[in-house]
Design a protein around this motif. Structure first.
Motif, mmCIF file in Angstrom:
data_model
loop_
_atom_site.group_PDB
_atom_site.id
_atom_site.type_symbol
_atom_site.label_atom_id
_atom_site.label_comp_id
_atom_site.label_asym_id
_atom_site.label_seq_id
_atom_site.Cartn_x
_atom_site.Cartn_y
_atom_site.Cartn_z
ATOM 1 N N MET A 1 0.842 -1.174 0.000
ATOM 2 C CA MET A 1 0.000 0.000 0.000
ATOM 3 C C MET A 1 0.890 1.241 0.000
ATOM 4 N N LEU A 2 0.554 2.170 -0.846
ATOM 5 C CA LEU A 2 1.244 3.458 -0.895
ATOM 6 C C LEU A 2 0.266 4.545 -0.487
ATOM 7 N N GLN A 3 0.646 5.325 0.528
ATOM 8 C CA GLN A 3 -0.084 6.538 0.862
ATOM 9 C C GLN A 3 0.791 7.700 0.396
ATOM 10 N N PHE A 4 0.197 8.589 -0.375
ATOM 11 C CA PHE A 4 0.918 9.789 -0.773
ATOM 12 C C PHE A 4 0.480 10.924 0.130
ATOM 13 N N ILE A 5 1.433 11.539 0.809
ATOM 14 C CA ILE A 5 1.155 12.656 1.701
ATOM 15 C C ILE A 5 1.276 13.953 0.915
ATOM 16 N N ILE A 6 0.154 14.604 0.748
ATOM 17 C CA ILE A 6 0.104 15.876 0.021
ATOM 18 C C ILE A 6 0.453 16.979 1.010
ATOM 19 N N GLU A 149 6.388 5.789 7.544
ATOM 20 C CA GLU A 149 6.366 7.080 6.847
ATOM 21 C C GLU A 149 7.778 7.614 6.705
ATOM 22 N N GLY A 150 8.084 8.126 5.535
ATOM 23 C CA GLY A 150 9.369 8.756 5.288
ATOM 24 C C GLY A 150 9.593 8.907 3.796
ATOM 25 N N ASN A 151 10.570 9.678 3.434
ATOM 26 C CA ASN A 151 10.893 9.837 2.017
ATOM 27 C C ASN A 151 11.949 8.808 1.641
ATOM 28 N N PHE A 152 11.504 7.559 1.643
ATOM 29 C CA PHE A 152 12.385 6.434 1.406
ATOM 30 C C PHE A 152 12.885 6.413 -0.029
ATOM 31 N N ALA A 173 9.185 13.102 -1.552
ATOM 32 C CA ALA A 173 9.916 12.251 -2.496
ATOM 33 C C ALA A 173 9.105 12.040 -3.775
ATOM 34 N N ILE A 174 7.796 12.165 -3.661
ATOM 35 C CA ILE A 174 6.924 12.126 -4.841
ATOM 36 C C ILE A 174 6.502 13.545 -5.212
ATOM 37 N N PRO A 180 6.263 13.672 -10.698
ATOM 38 C CA PRO A 180 5.516 12.945 -9.681
ATOM 39 C C PRO A 180 4.715 11.749 -10.200
ATOM 40 N N VAL A 181 4.229 11.824 -11.423
ATOM 41 C CA VAL A 181 3.482 10.693 -11.985
ATOM 42 C C VAL A 181 4.396 9.478 -12.089
ATOM 43 N N HIS A 182 5.539 9.665 -12.691
ATOM 44 C CA HIS A 182 6.491 8.563 -12.867
ATOM 45 C C HIS A 182 7.029 8.078 -11.525
ATOM 46 N N ARG A 183 7.310 9.012 -10.622
ATOM 47 C CA ARG A 183 7.834 8.621 -9.314
ATOM 48 C C ARG A 183 6.802 7.793 -8.541
#
Length: 193
Positions: A1-6, A149-152, A173-174, A180-183
């Motif tokens: 699971m990926l959560q993107f933090i805006i 959580e982190g910019n791994f 990191a995203i 950001p789409v590709h990342r």
């Protein structure tokens, strides 16, 4: 699971970041506006909610429980929050998805009566400490999903999965990357690979 933090950055608006993460295949966004007033969070969320609906994605908001309830978004991520998780559960009801940042295994276990849905080891928790805590949680038969959580870096994802992390939460990191789409696609591929 990926959560993107805006979260705010100098490259893209919050809504632009949300749109690009969704285009990259992310299915769960977390809106983080730590020092914002409820009305500012509400305004930002109202731009992001339609994007999530179009993409069948979930939206959580960090800490602003009243806004979560008012807007009917999927959930809340409690980070350094003054109210107890139990009080937030009572406010939001059984359908809300509640994630709580913890620092140690015993804190996660203590949250079980609050009927939370997942825990998060925050960005200040080292991979070694996460591993130790996950081992303690598994020994205690703790079964909730565990998010780191982190910019791994992409090469860290495999190691996090190996130690028992169920998902990751990533922000700049995203959101502040060149593409950001590709990342986002890269992170998802590492998580499912």
């Amino acid at each position: 699971m990926l959560q993107f933090i805006i979260e705010n950055n100098d490259k893209y608006t919050l809504a632009e970041q949300a749109q690009m993460a969704l285009e990259g295949g992310c299915g769960w966004l977390v809106l983080r506006m730590p020092d914002a007033k409820d009305e500012d969070v509400r305004e930002a969320a109202n731009e992001i909610i339609p994007l999530c609906k179009e993409n069948s994605a979930m939206l959580s908001i960090e800490n602003h429980a009243e806004v979560v309830k008012e807007l009917g978004v999927h959930g809340i991520y409690l980070r350094d929050y003054p109210q107890s998780a139990m009080a937030v559960r009572e406010l939001l009801g059984p359908e809300a998805i509640i994630g709580v940042e913890v620092g140690i295994a015993s804190a996660a276990i203590a949250l079980l009566p609050a009927d939370i849905d997942y825990i998060v080891f925050g960005p200040k928790t080292s991979r070694e400490r996460i591993s130790e805590n996950i081992e303690a949680l598994r020994n205690a038969k703790f079964e909730l999903p565990i998010v780191a959580e982190g910019n791994f870096h992409l090469d860290e994802i495999h190691k996090l999965k190996e130690i028992g992390v169920n998902g990751i939460a990533v922000g700049s990191a995203i959101g502040a990357s060149h593409d950001p789409v590709h990342r986002t696609e890269e992170y998802i591929n590492k998580l499912v690979g």
